[in-house]
Scaffold this motif. Structure first.
Motif, PDB file in Angstrom:
ATOM      1  N   ILE A 146       0.864  -1.186   0.000  1.00 36.18           N
ATOM      2  CA  ILE A 146       0.000   0.000   0.000  1.00 36.18           C
ATOM      3  C   ILE A 146       0.899   1.234   0.000  1.00 36.18           C
ATOM      4  CG2 ILE A 146      -1.838   1.243   1.190  1.00 36.18           C
ATOM      5  CD1 ILE A 146      -2.531  -1.394   2.621  1.00 36.18           C
ATOM      6  N   ALA A 147       0.543   2.229  -0.790  1.00 36.57           N
ATOM      7  CA  ALA A 147       1.301   3.477  -0.825  1.00 36.57           C
ATOM      8  C   ALA A 147       0.346   4.659  -0.933  1.00 36.57           C
ATOM      9  CB  ALA A 147       2.280   3.486  -2.000  1.00 36.57           C
ATOM     10  N   PHE A 148       0.690   5.744  -0.241  1.00 38.61           N
ATOM     11  CA  PHE A 148      -0.019   7.021  -0.361  1.00 38.61           C
ATOM     12  C   PHE A 148       0.932   8.003  -1.032  1.00 38.61           C
ATOM     13  CE2 PHE A 148      -2.369   4.867   2.889  1.00 38.61           C
ATOM     14  CZ  PHE A 148      -3.674   5.332   2.780  1.00 38.61           C
ATOM     15  N   ARG A 149       0.508   8.559  -2.171  1.00 41.12           N
ATOM     16  CA  ARG A 149       1.381   9.420  -2.981  1.00 41.12           C
ATOM     17  C   ARG A 149       0.914  10.874  -2.937  1.00 41.12           C
ATOM     18  NH1 ARG A 149       6.312   7.647  -4.924  1.00 41.12           N
ATOM     19  NH2 ARG A 149       6.223   5.385  -4.817  1.00 41.12           N
ATOM     20  N   ASP A 150       1.902  11.793  -3.032  1.00 40.36           N
ATOM     21  CA  ASP A 150       1.627  13.235  -3.155  1.00 40.36           C
ATOM     22  C   ASP A 150       0.734  13.729  -2.018  1.00 40.36           C
ATOM     23  OD1 ASP A 150       3.080  13.288  -5.530  1.00 40.36           O
ATOM     24  OD2 ASP A 150       1.328  12.780  -6.728  1.00 40.36           O
ATOM     25  N   VAL A 151       1.086  13.377  -0.789  1.00 45.71           N
ATOM     26  CA  VAL A 151       0.281  13.752   0.383  1.00 45.71           C
ATOM     27  C   VAL A 151       0.735  15.127   0.881  1.00 45.71           C
ATOM     28  CG1 VAL A 151      -0.613  12.921   2.589  1.00 45.71           C
ATOM     29  CG2 VAL A 151       0.383  11.303   0.961  1.00 45.71           C
ATOM     30  N   ASN A 152      -0.216  16.018   1.197  1.00 45.22           N
ATOM     31  CA  ASN A 152       0.219  17.285   1.768  1.00 45.22           C
ATOM     32  C   ASN A 152       0.697  17.045   3.201  1.00 45.22           C
ATOM     33  OD1 ASN A 152      -1.757  17.987   3.860  1.00 45.22           O
ATOM     34  ND2 ASN A 152      -3.188  18.530   2.242  1.00 45.22           N
ATOM     35  N   HIS A 153       1.487  17.978   3.735  1.00 45.95           N
ATOM     36  CA  HIS A 153       2.178  17.744   5.001  1.00 45.95           C
ATOM     37  C   HIS A 153       1.246  17.813   6.202  1.00 45.95           C
ATOM     38  CE1 HIS A 153       6.290  17.562   3.363  1.00 45.95           C
ATOM     39  NE2 HIS A 153       5.801  18.343   2.420  1.00 45.95           N
ATOM     40  N   LEU A 154       0.115  18.472   6.072  1.00 46.64           N
ATOM     41  CA  LEU A 154      -0.878  18.464   7.150  1.00 46.64           C
ATOM     42  C   LEU A 154      -1.496  17.081   7.292  1.00 46.64           C
ATOM     43  CD1 LEU A 154      -2.437  21.828   6.044  1.00 46.64           C
ATOM     44  CD2 LEU A 154      -1.476  21.469   8.330  1.00 46.64           C
ATOM     45  N   VAL A 155      -1.865  16.483   6.165  1.00 42.80           N
ATOM     46  CA  VAL A 155      -2.430  15.126   6.191  1.00 42.80           C
ATOM     47  C   VAL A 155      -1.350  14.119   6.572  1.00 42.80           C
ATOM     48  CG1 VAL A 155      -3.506  13.328   4.795  1.00 42.80           C
ATOM     49  CG2 VAL A 155      -4.223  15.712   4.521  1.00 42.80           C
ATOM     50  N   THR A 156      -0.132  14.324   6.097  1.00 41.29           N
ATOM     51  CA  THR A 156       0.969  13.421   6.439  1.00 41.29           C
ATOM     52  C   THR A 156       1.156  13.335   7.952  1.00 41.29           C
ATOM     53  OG1 THR A 156       2.166  13.819   4.366  1.00 41.29           O
ATOM     54  CG2 THR A 156       3.458  13.074   6.243  1.00 41.29           C
ATOM     55  N   ALA A 157       1.098  14.484   8.634  1.00 43.72           N
ATOM     56  CA  ALA A 157       1.281  14.483  10.084  1.00 43.72           C
ATOM     57  C   ALA A 157       0.194  13.669  10.778  1.00 43.72           C
ATOM     58  CB  ALA A 157       1.286  15.919  10.603  1.00 43.72           C
ATOM     59  N   LEU A 158      -1.042  13.756  10.288  1.00 45.27           N
ATOM     60  CA  LEU A 158      -2.133  12.985  10.889  1.00 45.27           C
ATOM     61  C   LEU A 158      -1.955  11.493  10.645  1.00 45.27           C
ATOM     62  CD1 LEU A 158      -4.912  13.140  12.358  1.00 45.27           C
ATOM     63  CD2 LEU A 158      -5.948  13.065  10.083  1.00 45.27           C
ATOM     64  N   LEU A 159      -1.605  11.121   9.410  1.00 38.11           N
ATOM     65  CA  LEU A 159      -1.411   9.702   9.099  1.00 38.11           C
ATOM     66  C   LEU A 159      -0.280   9.114   9.919  1.00 38.11           C
ATOM     67  CD1 LEU A 159      -1.844   9.612   5.204  1.00 38.11           C
ATOM     68  CD2 LEU A 159      -3.582   9.432   6.999  1.00 38.11           C
ATOM     69  N   ARG A 160       0.780   9.875  10.081  1.00 39.86           N
ATOM     70  CA  ARG A 160       1.899   9.386  10.893  1.00 39.86           C
ATOM     71  C   ARG A 160       1.477   9.231  12.348  1.00 39.86           C
ATOM     72  NH1 ARG A 160       7.352  12.759  10.667  1.00 39.86           N
ATOM     73  NH2 ARG A 160       5.925  14.386  11.422  1.00 39.86           N
ATOM     74  N   LEU A 161       0.703  10.200  12.853  1.00 43.26           N
ATOM     75  CA  LEU A 161       0.221  10.138  14.227  1.00 43.26           C
ATOM     76  C   LEU A 161      -0.599   8.883  14.474  1.00 43.26           C
ATOM     77  CD1 LEU A 161      -0.549  11.354  17.026  1.00 43.26           C
ATOM     78  CD2 LEU A 161      -2.341  12.638  15.851  1.00 43.26           C
ATOM     79  N   LEU A 162      -1.417   8.493  13.497  1.00 44.39           N
ATOM     80  CA  LEU A 162      -2.317   7.353  13.654  1.00 44.39           C
ATOM     81  C   LEU A 162      -1.676   6.015  13.285  1.00 44.39           C
ATOM     82  CD1 LEU A 162      -5.635   8.922  12.325  1.00 44.39           C
ATOM     83  CD2 LEU A 162      -4.854   8.666  14.684  1.00 44.39           C
ATOM     84  N   GLY A 163      -0.401   6.011  13.001  1.00 50.56           N
ATOM     85  CA  GLY A 163       0.298   4.752  12.783  1.00 50.56           C
ATOM     86  C   GLY A 163       0.197   4.179  11.388  1.00 50.56           C
ATOM     87  N   TYR A 164      -0.112   5.011  10.394  1.00 54.72           N
ATOM     88  CA  TYR A 164      -0.215   4.509   9.025  1.00 54.72           C
ATOM     89  C   TYR A 164       1.115   3.974   8.501  1.00 54.72           C
ATOM     90  CZ  TYR A 164      -4.970   6.033   7.794  1.00 54.72           C
ATOM     91  OH  TYR A 164      -6.327   6.166   7.693  1.00 54.72           O
ATOM     92  N   ALA A 165       2.221   4.453   9.049  1.00 58.38           N
ATOM     93  CA  ALA A 165       3.523   4.024   8.536  1.00 58.38           C
ATOM     94  C   ALA A 165       3.770   2.536   8.758  1.00 58.38           C
ATOM     95  CB  ALA A 165       4.645   4.839   9.193  1.00 58.38           C
ATOM     96  N   SER A 166       3.001   1.915   9.671  1.00 56.57           N
ATOM     97  CA  SER A 166       3.137   0.471   9.873  1.00 56.57           C
ATOM     98  C   SER A 166       2.346  -0.327   8.847  1.00 56.57           C
ATOM     99  CB  SER A 166       2.672   0.097  11.286  1.00 56.57           C
ATOM    100  OG  SER A 166       1.277   0.353  11.432  1.00 56.57           O
ATOM    101  N   LEU A 167       1.483   0.365   8.074  1.00 58.64           N
ATOM    102  CA  LEU A 167       0.644  -0.305   7.080  1.00 58.64           C
ATOM    103  C   LEU A 167       1.016   0.046   5.651  1.00 58.64           C
ATOM    104  CD1 LEU A 167      -2.870   0.345   8.694  1.00 58.64           C
ATOM    105  CD2 LEU A 167      -1.480  -1.722   8.912  1.00 58.64           C
TER     106      LEU A 167
END
Length: 436
Positions: free
Chosen positions: A407-428
């Motif tokens: 799974i990959a998320f491309r061209d994410v703005n940095h506001l959304v990136t911070a939320l995804l990182r906070l919620l642990g998306y980097a493990s998925l």
């Protein structure tokens, strides 16, 4: 000095003594600190309110208790080493439609970010833009004094762009350039583009032109025209074009004009590089290859909204072919995307500009995409905001896929990136914020 003396005319005010000036400066600093403290209290109260709301929604989202804010988060890698290993997994076993050479692109890791970044991410996700903006401005001012991490700068750049605040963006660009001694990011407001088809989401029809730009691109462009009938958003990739012929220029020019006449929203990848190649292949006074390369160059400059370069090139075209120069028309529903290292065009699932309340119809569309493709690439180039509840729900959906799913998320703005990182998306998933 009396309380109401400050309302007297300026010419009646006595000059401040050194002691009064010092007290005034001290009071201003105290007020600034109190304002920052109030903003943090608002953020913490908001987080607590979100927890309460999601406790009530837990049955609908995960059918299991949601941990309270600050206690636990969705699963993350246990260590920084395992996080790096997760994000550095080779994508070489992806299908040919997916990315192979990702080492040159920045990947978000699952490391904890600064608390202020997390608070801002939550506030912005849940629509409290004014408070998030004030906190970001304060964080950037602090980072400016320390000349430290650029995360808050990038978040504030993105917030100004998605909210259409170009003047504030330009002012921040000046500070950024002087602080880091590098070029600031370009202005490119996604909010205006997203308004063109706000509810659309799904697979993005793509024509990835590679090798020689000649008559052999005709089948790809014809297929794109057919897909344009049912799809409001189309993607054209030029980053792997290695050679240019006049007949290919004529075909691409005709396709671009036709798609714009149909009011289709275009995402162009590698357009600046293609324009440079075209410019290198023409010269004032030389007519060997005809008008097509010149006209395609003018079209690309117009689509990129580069009016000054367009006017200069139009005059050279006029001199070369002894015709009236074309006039500049601002582009309509066109976005640029950076060139990426890919082996073939990925079949991306484009997310809508805003995701809030519930995933709704987006959920079965994502499930259908997952059923048809073994690896998933979510295009976030139009995504300006996803709220906290929807981000949690999407995390649960992705976590429900079989282990090892790419799974990959491309061209994410940095506001959304911070939320995804906070919620642990980097493990998925692998998360690629857009590059500044």
């Amino acid at each position: 000095m009396g309380l109401f003396s400050i309302f007297k005319k300026a010419d009646t005010l006595p000059p401040l003594t050194d002691d009064e000036a010092a007290r005034l400066a001290a009071n201003s600093e105290v007020e600034r600190q109190q304002q920052a403290a109030r903003q943090r209290e608002i953020a913490r109260a908001t987080a607590m309110k979100i927890d309460a709301i999601e406790s009530a929604m837990e049955a609908d989202i995960f059918n299991q208790p949601e941990p309270a804010w600050g206690s636990q988060r969705p699963p993350r890698p246990a260590t920084a080493a395992t996080s790096a290993a997760s994000n550095d997994d080779d994508l070489g076993d992806f299908p040919t439609t997916l990315l192979l050479d990702d080492e040159a692109l920045p990947v978000v890791t699952a490391d904890d970010s600064a608390p202020v970044v997390e608070e801002i991410a939550i506030l912005y996700a849940n629509g409290q833009q004014a408070v998030a903006q004030a906190m970001l401005a304060a964080a950037v001012a602090e980072a400016n004094r320390l000349n430290s991490d650029r995360t808050t700068w990038w978040m504030l750049f993105d917030l100004y762009q998605v909210s259409g605040q170009q003047a504030a963006f330009d002012n921040l660009s000046i500070d950024y350039a002087s602080t880091f001694e590098t070029s600031p990011p370009p202005w490119n407001a996604p909010a205006a583009l997203a308004a063109a088809s706000p509810d659309w989401a799904g697979l993005t029809p793509t024509a990835a032109l590679a090798g020689a730009l000649d008559q052999h691109i005709a089948p790809q462009l014809e297929r794109l025209r057919q897909l344009a009938v049912d799809n409001p958003v189309l993607r054209l990739e030029f980053s792997r074009v290695t050679d240019i012929a006049a007949d290919g220029c004529a075909l691409l020019l005709d396709a671009l004009r036709q798609l714009q006449a149909q009011q289709r929203e275009l995402i162009l990848v590698g357009a600046p590089a293609l324009a440079t190649r075209l410019r290198d292949g023409i010269a004032v006074g030389r007519r060997d290859d005809g008008e097509a390369p010149w006209l395609l160059l003018l079209e690309l400059l117009q689509l990129q909204n580069r009016e000054r370069e367009f006017e200069h090139t139009a005059m050279d075209y006029c001199v070369t072919f002894e015709v009236s120069p074309p006039s500049f028309t601002p582009p309509h529903k066109v976005a640029m995307a950076p060139a990426q290292h890919v082996s073939a065009s990925p079949d991306r699932f484009m997310l809508p500009p805003i995701i809030e309340n519930q995933l709704g119809a987006l959920l079965p569309a994502i499930q259908q995409y997952a059923d048809e493709y073994p690896a998933l690439v979510f295009d976030c180039s139009r995504l300006t905001r996803i709220d906290y509840a929807c981000a949690l729900q999407l995390h649960g959906v992705l976590a429900g896929f079989e282990a090892g799913r790419k799974i990959a998320f491309r061209d994410v703005n940095h506001l959304v990136t911070a939320l995804l990182r906070l919620l642990g998306y980097a493990s998925l998933a692998r998360i690629y914020p857009h590059k500044y």
